[in-house]
Design a protein around this motif. Structure first.
Motif, PDB file in Angstrom:
ATOM      1  N   LEU A  23      83.804 -85.548   6.429  1.00  0.00           N
ATOM      2  CA  LEU A  23      84.226 -86.318   7.601  1.00  0.00           C
ATOM      3  C   LEU A  23      83.203 -87.387   8.002  1.00  0.00           C
ATOM      4  O   LEU A  23      83.369 -88.053   9.027  1.00  0.00           O
ATOM      5  N   ALA A  24      82.148 -87.549   7.198  1.00  0.00           N
ATOM      6  CA  ALA A  24      81.081 -88.493   7.563  1.00  0.00           C
ATOM      7  C   ALA A  24      81.613 -89.925   7.609  1.00  0.00           C
ATOM      8  O   ALA A  24      82.517 -90.295   6.859  1.00  0.00           O
ATOM      9  N   GLY A  25      81.013 -90.738   8.492  1.00  0.00           N
ATOM     10  CA  GLY A  25      81.449 -92.125   8.657  1.00  0.00           C
ATOM     11  C   GLY A  25      80.975 -93.033   7.541  1.00  0.00           C
ATOM     12  O   GLY A  25      81.619 -94.031   7.220  1.00  0.00           O
ATOM     13  N   GLY A  26      79.852 -92.711   6.913  1.00  0.00           N
ATOM     14  CA  GLY A  26      79.317 -93.504   5.803  1.00  0.00           C
ATOM     15  C   GLY A  26      79.819 -92.982   4.475  1.00  0.00           C
ATOM     16  O   GLY A  26      80.590 -92.014   4.429  1.00  0.00           O
ATOM     17  N   PRO A  27      79.380 -93.608   3.374  1.00  0.00           N
ATOM     18  CA  PRO A  27      79.756 -93.098   2.051  1.00  0.00           C
ATOM     19  C   PRO A  27      79.328 -91.637   1.909  1.00  0.00           C
ATOM     20  O   PRO A  27      78.240 -91.278   2.354  1.00  0.00           O
ATOM     21  N   HIS A  28      80.168 -90.821   1.322  1.00  0.00           N
ATOM     22  CA  HIS A  28      79.826 -89.394   1.261  1.00  0.00           C
ATOM     23  C   HIS A  28      80.424 -88.728   0.030  1.00  0.00           C
ATOM     24  O   HIS A  28      81.443 -89.168  -0.493  1.00  0.00           O
ATOM     25  N   LEU A  29      79.755 -87.672  -0.392  1.00  0.00           N
ATOM     26  CA  LEU A  29      80.234 -86.884  -1.531  1.00  0.00           C
ATOM     27  C   LEU A  29      79.749 -85.445  -1.354  1.00  0.00           C
ATOM     28  O   LEU A  29      78.554 -85.206  -1.212  1.00  0.00           O
ATOM     29  N   SER A  30      80.675 -84.507  -1.357  1.00  0.00           N
ATOM     30  CA  SER A  30      80.302 -83.086  -1.299  1.00  0.00           C
ATOM     31  C   SER A  30      80.438 -82.500  -2.699  1.00  0.00           C
ATOM     32  O   SER A  30      81.414 -82.765  -3.402  1.00  0.00           O
ATOM     33  N   VAL A  31      79.436 -81.713  -3.090  1.00  0.00           N
ATOM     34  CA  VAL A  31      79.373 -81.240  -4.479  1.00  0.00           C
ATOM     35  C   VAL A  31      79.221 -79.717  -4.536  1.00  0.00           C
ATOM     36  O   VAL A  31      78.240 -79.171  -4.030  1.00  0.00           O
ATOM     37  N   LEU A  32      80.190 -79.068  -5.155  1.00  0.00           N
ATOM     38  CA  LEU A  32      80.047 -77.643  -5.467  1.00  0.00           C
ATOM     39  C   LEU A  32      79.230 -77.554  -6.745  1.00  0.00           C
ATOM     40  O   LEU A  32      79.677 -77.982  -7.808  1.00  0.00           O
TER      41      LEU A  32
END
Ligand SMILES: [Mg+2]
Length: 287
Positions: free
Chosen positions: A243-252
């Motif tokens: 939900l971040a406003g900037g570029p974001h990537l969540s990694v498992l």
């Protein structure tokens, strides 16, 4: 960013020169994020879980050193000075610096986010409502006397029960007894139940999602942000990053796939090394 779950049944291919298999969707999400990272005007956030993510599991957790090469990669990213690196762990925060052995102190959030250790050594432990704290302390005292057959871990803000390594029937029994004790209390104001693999934790204070939310807010909300984690307790952090406003990537970052809120799934240690190598080269190019 839309979620690009990578399922084992997804067609796989070799991605570039990396040693690991990832799906085309994951490769595209990574390319997009690193492109944004290269053009970002704000200081990027590299947020990392420790056990299972930067290091393999050991029965003795003080033997869980980072995978080969990872320490030097983090060292170089730290030296480049562009990125804010933070480790967010379930362990007490003070355990991380000796394990990572970096030249310069690092920002660590311990106890799943309830504790914060600044690089200058200043430590903060979040206050809990007194009533919640009192009930939790009763449970901790009970479990120190009787661990219900499991491995009990006593934390300043939590009672933690582990059943890793027990035969399935025995593990179920420990889990049932622990849930019977924990679940009625988890409904109380200020107390929460945290699930992780082969254990549960009854706790007060911020979770990993709360820690990530605060780090992002301190950075001004537009910073590129990534979070790498392996366990169920990392899902709260993934959801905040998504939900971040900037570029974001969540990694498992995990050997085996599982259902997750993360954008992509990478397998350590090769997937981790490739990810950090890309990060390092983007930082070097923008220096
Ligand atoms: Mg972990």
């Amino acid at each position: 960013m839309t979620t690009t779950l990578v399922h084992p049944t997804t067609p796989r291919r070799k991605a570039g020169h990396s040693a690991e298999d990832i799906s085309p969707d994951a490769a595209a999400a990574l390319d997009r994020f690193f492109h944004q990272l290269a053009h970002a005007r704000h200081r990027p956030l590299l947020l990392l879980d420790y056990d299972g993510t930067l290091a393999g599991f050991r029965v003795d957790r003080f033997q869980a050193r980072p995978w080969a090469g990872v320490r030097r990669q983090l060292q170089r990213i730290q030296r480049q000075g562009r990125t804010r690196i933070a480790v967010i762990t379930g362990r007490p925060a003070a355990e991380i610096a000796p394990m990572l052995a970096l030249d310069h102190p690092i920002e660590v959030w311990g106890l799943h986010g309830a504790e914060r250790l600044h690089p200058n050594g200043h430590r903060e432990l979040e206050d809990a409502p007194p009533a919640a704290r009192a009930r939790l302390d009763q449970v901790r005292a009970h479990l120190r006397r009787d661990a219900l057959g499991g491995l009990y871990e006593d934390k300043p803000n939590a009672a933690v029960m582990h059943w890793r390594g027990h035969p399935p029937a025995r593990a179920r029994q420990i889990e049932q007894r622990t849930r019977a004790l924990f679940e009625p209390l988890a409904h109380l104001e200020g107390i929460a139940l945290l699930e992780f693999e082969a254990g549960i934790e009854l706790r007060v204070g911020r979770d990993k999602g709360g820690a990530v939310r605060q780090i992002i807010a301190e950075s001004g909300n537009d910073s590129p942000v990534t979070y790498l984690g392996d366990d169920l307790s990392d899902e709260a952090a993934f959801r905040v990053v998504n939900l971040a406003g900037g570029p974001h990537l969540s990694v498992l970052m995990r050997r085996a796939w599982r259902a997750t809120a993360a954008d992509v799934w990478l397998q350590p240690p090769a997937g981790l090394r490739t990810f950090l190598a890309r990060w390092e080269s983007v930082d070097a190019a923008t220096a």
